[in-house]
Design a protein around this motif. Structure first.
Motif, short mmCIF file in Angstrom:
data_model
loop_
_atom_site.label_atom_id
_atom_site.label_comp_id
_atom_site.label_asym_id
_atom_site.label_seq_id
_atom_site.Cartn_x
_atom_site.Cartn_y
_atom_site.Cartn_z
N LEU A 348 0.83 -1.20 0.00
CA LEU A 348 0.00 0.00 0.00
C LEU A 348 0.87 1.26 0.00
N VAL A 349 1.86 1.28 0.88
CA VAL A 349 2.71 2.47 1.00
C VAL A 349 3.65 2.61 -0.20
N LEU A 350 4.28 1.52 -0.60
CA LEU A 350 5.30 1.62 -1.64
C LEU A 350 4.71 2.00 -3.00
N PHE A 351 3.53 1.49 -3.33
CA PHE A 351 2.93 1.88 -4.59
C PHE A 351 2.39 3.31 -4.52
N TYR A 352 1.79 3.67 -3.40
CA TYR A 352 1.26 5.03 -3.25
C TYR A 352 2.38 6.06 -3.36
N ALA A 353 3.50 5.77 -2.69
CA ALA A 353 4.61 6.72 -2.67
C ALA A 353 5.30 6.85 -4.03
N GLN A 354 5.05 5.91 -4.93
CA GLN A 354 5.59 6.03 -6.29
C GLN A 354 4.73 6.92 -7.18
N GLY A 355 3.59 7.37 -6.69
CA GLY A 355 2.74 8.22 -7.48
C GLY A 355 1.43 7.60 -7.90
N ALA A 356 1.15 6.38 -7.44
CA ALA A 356 -0.11 5.72 -7.79
C ALA A 356 -1.29 6.47 -7.21
N THR A 357 -2.44 6.28 -7.83
CA THR A 357 -3.69 6.80 -7.27
C THR A 357 -4.13 5.93 -6.10
N ALA A 358 -5.11 6.43 -5.35
CA ALA A 358 -5.62 5.66 -4.20
C ALA A 358 -6.20 4.33 -4.65
N ILE A 359 -6.92 4.32 -5.77
CA ILE A 359 -7.52 3.06 -6.22
C ILE A 359 -6.46 2.06 -6.65
N GLU A 360 -5.38 2.54 -7.28
CA GLU A 360 -4.31 1.63 -7.69
C GLU A 360 -3.56 1.09 -6.48
N ALA A 361 -3.21 1.96 -5.54
CA ALA A 361 -2.44 1.51 -4.38
C ALA A 361 -3.22 0.48 -3.57
N TYR A 362 -4.51 0.73 -3.35
CA TYR A 362 -5.30 -0.23 -2.58
C TYR A 362 -5.47 -1.55 -3.32
N TRP A 363 -5.81 -1.49 -4.60
CA TRP A 363 -6.02 -2.74 -5.34
C TRP A 363 -4.71 -3.52 -5.51
N LYS A 364 -3.59 -2.85 -5.67
CA LYS A 364 -2.32 -3.56 -5.82
C LYS A 364 -1.86 -4.18 -4.50
N SER A 365 -2.50 -3.82 -3.40
CA SER A 365 -2.07 -4.34 -2.10
C SER A 365 -2.90 -5.52 -1.62
N VAL A 366 -3.94 -5.92 -2.37
CA VAL A 366 -4.83 -7.01 -1.92
C VAL A 366 -4.70 -8.18 -2.90
N ALA A 367 -4.20 -9.31 -2.41
CA ALA A 367 -3.97 -10.47 -3.27
C ALA A 367 -5.26 -11.20 -3.62
N TRP A 368 -6.19 -11.26 -2.67
CA TRP A 368 -7.47 -11.96 -2.87
C TRP A 368 -8.61 -10.96 -2.61
N PRO A 369 -9.00 -10.15 -3.58
CA PRO A 369 -9.96 -9.07 -3.33
C PRO A 369 -11.43 -9.42 -3.55
N GLN A 370 -11.76 -10.69 -3.69
CA GLN A 370 -13.13 -11.06 -4.05
C GLN A 370 -14.17 -10.55 -3.05
N GLN A 371 -13.81 -10.47 -1.77
CA GLN A 371 -14.73 -10.02 -0.74
C GLN A 371 -14.46 -8.59 -0.31
N GLY A 372 -13.56 -7.91 -1.00
CA GLY A 372 -13.10 -6.60 -0.55
C GLY A 372 -13.89 -5.44 -1.11
N LEU A 373 -14.28 -4.53 -0.23
CA LEU A 373 -14.96 -3.30 -0.63
C LEU A 373 -13.96 -2.15 -0.57
N PHE A 374 -13.73 -1.54 -1.71
CA PHE A 374 -12.83 -0.40 -1.83
C PHE A 374 -13.68 0.87 -1.88
N VAL A 375 -13.47 1.78 -0.96
CA VAL A 375 -14.24 3.02 -0.93
C VAL A 375 -13.30 4.21 -0.90
N GLY A 376 -13.75 5.33 -1.47
CA GLY A 376 -12.95 6.53 -1.43
C GLY A 376 -12.96 7.27 -2.75
N GLU A 377 -12.05 8.23 -2.87
CA GLU A 377 -11.90 9.01 -4.10
C GLU A 377 -10.81 8.37 -4.93
#
Length: 388
Positions: A348-377
């Motif tokens: 989460l931190v390493l991708f965000y700090a490289q300039g990723a958007t919030a949606i990219e950083a969160y999605w790149k940090s979850v290996a099994w996102p089938q049950q995951g709710l991503f909320v935000g801007e």
């Protein structure tokens, strides 16, 4: 060490403790439905295994270098015409991010927590027909619906609906090829279309959320700028705090302009300049005292943080948004404590700090996102250096 292989390095005794959230209201049922004896532990055994596990050797894992990020030209907006909240928030977001009309899909969906499979299939067909190859991610301008059965709506949109999961929600789920990747085009490269809900408790809160996301762009990591703080918290809730096995060493990362703190506390109070706050509890106190930066990310590892429409005795992701976070994450059905189902703190931190958007950083940090709710801007990018 690369993210694609780091799960294999965790100690076996510690891995046993990941399989059940011992104070979850569905823990007993989850143990009964777990897929194999090797992945099924009682709370007592889990706690004992965790206590015997050797303290982790703190080290930073290696994240791939990513060039670029998602921009408004690659993000679609979906508005539910049958939901007044969605119409107001969607129109506000379109203006705030200058989303062209040919990237805005207007649909009619039930305003309730879960879609039926038939309703979801019809919705996904609308998305596939309207959005072409260029659109890599979606902003869903609503709070409800957030799920399809036991699947989260974002998980089902990205990976397809998984009916088998609903008979064993504690089972491992479909892996995301996007996890830990270096791509900025998830749909083009992996056929994974990301999505994030513009969810808040009311329209006023959603507009404030959007304003924070826009304000965040290009604000952090600047030479000579003030340091942003990352708090990885270990609480007395041993099972929900198992993410501490993945925490990096504390200290400053001068090149990114951030400082990492490893806190042992039940909740932060009056913390300043908070960019990331990850913890593990059913409820997190004192969030209203935390000074969240625009673009801040925060979540708590628990069973039902993504269940937004009915009482279940646990805090939801909306509490993070209300407190001033710009994005959060929770699960919509009992996940058990598989760490792969929750955001990896380092990714989460390493991708965000490289300039990723919030949606990219969160999605790149979850290996099994089938049950995951991503909320935000979705487009918040505090470390970006290019024009959106």
């Amino acid at each position: 060490m690369h993210f694609s292989s780091f799960w294999r390095t965790l100690p076996c005794a510690a891995l046993a403790a990941f399989c059940v959230l011992t104070t979850s209201p569905l823990a007993a049922r989850a143990q009964d439905s777990a897929p194999t004896a090797a992945s099924r532990v009682t709370p007592t055994v889990a706690a004992a295994a965790a206590s015997r596990a050797a303290p982790p050797a703190r080290q930073w894992f290696k994240a791939p270098r990513v060039y670029g990020r998602l921009t408004v030209r690659e993000v679609g907006l979906v508005i539910n015409l049958d939901d007044p909240y969605s119409v107001q928030v969607g129109e506000y977001y379109a203006k705030a991010r200058k989303i062209p009309d040919d990237q805005i899909l207007r649909v009619r969906l039930p305003v309730r927590g879960e879609l039926t499979v038939a309703e979801f299939d019809a919705f996904r067909q609308q998305i596939d027909a309207f959005f072409g190859e260029q659109i890599q991610a979606l902003a869903l301008a609503w709070r409800l619906p957030y799920a399809v059965g036991c699947n989260s709506l974002p998980g089902a949109l990205a990976l397809g609906y998984d009916a088998k999961l609903c008979s064993q929600t504690c089972a491992p789920t479909r892996p995301s090829l996007y996890f830990g990747s270096d791509t900025t085009r998830p749909y083009t490269d992996y056929r994974v279309r990301l999505s994030m809900l513009l969810a808040s408790r009311d329209v006023k809160g959603a507009k404030a959320l959007i304003d924070r996301g826009v304000k965040a762009d290009n604000t952090l990591g600047l030479k000579g700028g003030p340091t942003a703080h990352v708090h990885f918290v270990t609480t007395a809730d041993a099972i929900r705090s198992q993410r501490q096995l993945l925490f990096p060493p504390p200290g400053k990362l001068p090149q990114a302009g951030i400082e990492v703190f490893l806190d042992k506390t039940e909740a932060l109070r009056h913390a300043e300049r908070v960019l990331v706050y990850l913890t593990g509890r059913t409820h997190v106190d004192w969030l209203d005292t935390v000074d969240f930066l625009p673009g801040a990310l925060g979540d708590h590892l628990t069973s039902f943080g993504g269940v937004l429409d009915r009482p279940h005795g646990q805090m939801t992701v909306l509490s993070w948004i209300d407190a001033g976070a710009t994005a959060s994450y929770g699960t919509t059905s009992e996940p058990c404590a598989h760490l792969q189902k929750f955001p990896n703190p380092q990714a989460l931190v390493l991708f965000y700090a490289q300039g990723a958007t919030a949606i990219e950083a969160y999605w790149k940090s979850v290996a099994w996102p089938q049950q995951g709710l991503f909320v935000g801007e979705p487009l918040a990018a505090p470390f970006s250096r290019d024009e959106p």
